[in-house]
Design a protein around this motif. Structure first.
Motif, PDB file in Angstrom:
ATOM      1  N   THR A  52     -33.318 -14.396  81.495  1.00  0.00           N
ATOM      2  CA  THR A  52     -35.174 -13.252  81.324  1.00  0.00           C
ATOM      3  C   THR A  52     -34.909 -12.073  80.252  1.00  0.00           C
ATOM      4  O   THR A  52     -34.003 -11.393  80.135  1.00  0.00           O
ATOM      5  CB  THR A  52     -36.045 -13.457  82.207  1.00  0.00           C
ATOM      6  OG1 THR A  52     -35.487 -12.491  83.930  1.00  0.00           O
ATOM      7  CG2 THR A  52     -36.238 -14.894  83.329  1.00  0.00           C
ATOM      8  N   TYR A  53     -36.715 -12.339  79.346  1.00  0.00           N
ATOM      9  CA  TYR A  53     -36.836 -10.891  79.078  1.00  0.00           C
ATOM     10  C   TYR A  53     -36.661 -10.315  79.721  1.00  0.00           C
ATOM     11  O   TYR A  53     -36.780  -9.502  80.702  1.00  0.00           O
ATOM     12  CB  TYR A  53     -38.087 -10.967  78.145  1.00  0.00           C
ATOM     13  CG  TYR A  53     -37.988 -11.567  77.228  1.00  0.00           C
ATOM     14  CD1 TYR A  53     -37.657 -11.748  76.109  1.00  0.00           C
ATOM     15  CD2 TYR A  53     -39.587 -13.271  77.380  1.00  0.00           C
ATOM     16  CE1 TYR A  53     -37.485 -12.828  74.742  1.00  0.00           C
ATOM     17  CE2 TYR A  53     -39.340 -13.906  76.223  1.00  0.00           C
ATOM     18  CZ  TYR A  53     -38.654 -13.632  74.644  1.00  0.00           C
ATOM     19  OH  TYR A  53     -38.888 -14.139  73.785  1.00  0.00           O
ATOM     20  N   LEU A  82     -45.075  -7.570  76.949  1.00  0.00           N
ATOM     21  CA  LEU A  82     -43.567  -7.507  77.517  1.00  0.00           C
ATOM     22  C   LEU A  82     -43.520  -5.544  76.635  1.00  0.00           C
ATOM     23  O   LEU A  82     -43.657  -5.472  75.499  1.00  0.00           O
ATOM     24  CB  LEU A  82     -42.876  -7.809  75.789  1.00  0.00           C
ATOM     25  CG  LEU A  82     -42.691  -9.203  75.689  1.00  0.00           C
ATOM     26  CD1 LEU A  82     -41.931 -10.173  74.687  1.00  0.00           C
ATOM     27  CD2 LEU A  82     -41.799 -10.174  77.115  1.00  0.00           C
ATOM     28  N   SER A  92     -39.270 -11.000  87.466  1.00  0.00           N
ATOM     29  CA  SER A  92     -38.872 -11.675  86.174  1.00  0.00           C
ATOM     30  C   SER A  92     -38.519 -13.250  87.054  1.00  0.00           C
ATOM     31  O   SER A  92     -39.606 -13.977  86.449  1.00  0.00           O
ATOM     32  CB  SER A  92     -37.589 -11.369  85.248  1.00  0.00           C
ATOM     33  OG  SER A  92     -37.973 -10.041  84.522  1.00  0.00           O
TER      34      SER A  92
END
Length: 224
Positions: A52-53, A82, A92
């Motif tokens: 994930t980011y 973000l 997340s």
């Protein structure tokens, strides 16, 4: 330039000499070996790995009880979703668990190995310390949980963790202590890791005197 010199001088006049090369095998990276072993065990146990980011929405941090004031905020975020560097991997994973539950999946495990940062952890060069973490979230719909799993959800979480530790040969000096007995309230990245968990249904994992993790159930507000 080198090619032009060779062309003008004449390639046929250049000596044919094999370059010297060390044929000894590369030294294995123990961190990569550990990651591979963990991935192998968890995927074999039915868990799915996510990537994930590193950036999350501030609302997500607030929903799990983390303090976004100690998270690095992105000045030119690509998206309003973000805005902040995450303080742990759990938010997340919970976000993705929510998406999968809405999609109709009623029993699954998700895990991720990635980095986290905070403004409280800075090295001698003034740069953020990169903490490598492993996190896993397991969820089951209540009827499925009652039918298939006995006992509290804490024991299911601990089952995964115990087996990961055993697979790595890390079994000595491992002690589980109730999270409710932990009283340190300082603003640290360690405490942010503990925030989402129910103090009465979770345990801190110690290796000797060092905290190495946490296992347990999430607080009701976080589950919501």
């Amino acid at each position: 330039v080198v090619e032009e010199i060779g062309r003008l001088y004449g390639y046929d006049l250049l000596p044919l000499v094999l370059p010297k090369r060390d044929l000894s095998p590369a030294i294995r990276n123990p961190m990569l070996d550990m990651k591979t072993a963990i991935r192998g065990y968890l995927s074999g146990a039915g868990a799915n790995e996510l990537l994930t980011y590193s950036f999350v929405h501030g609302n997500l941090l607030s929903k799990v009880g983390q303090d976004k004031s100690i998270a690095f905020q992105i000045g030119n975020a690509l998206s309003p979703e973000l805005q902040y560097y995450r303080l742990s991997l759990v938010p997340s994973l919970l976000d993705k668990a929510h998406s999968n539950i809405k999609a109709g999946y009623n029993e699954f495990a998700l895990f991720e190995m990635n980095l986290v940062h905070s403004t409280t952890e800075i090295d001698s060069d003034g740069l953020p310390v990169e903490d490598l973490r492993l996190a896993l979230v397991f969820t089951a719909e209540p009827k499925t949980a009652d039918k298939v799993y006995s006992g509290g959800a804490y024991y299911q979480a601990r089952l995964y963790l115990d087996n990961v530790l055993k697979a790595q040969g890390i079994v000595s000096d491992i002690v589980y202590k109730p999270l409710r007995d932990y009283s340190n309230q300082e603003k640290s990245i360690l405490n942010q890791m503990l925030c989402p968990f129910d103090p009465n249904r979770s345990a801190i994992v110690y290796k000797g005197d060092q905290i190495v993790g946490v296992a347990g159930e999430f607080r009701r507000t976080v589950q919501k």
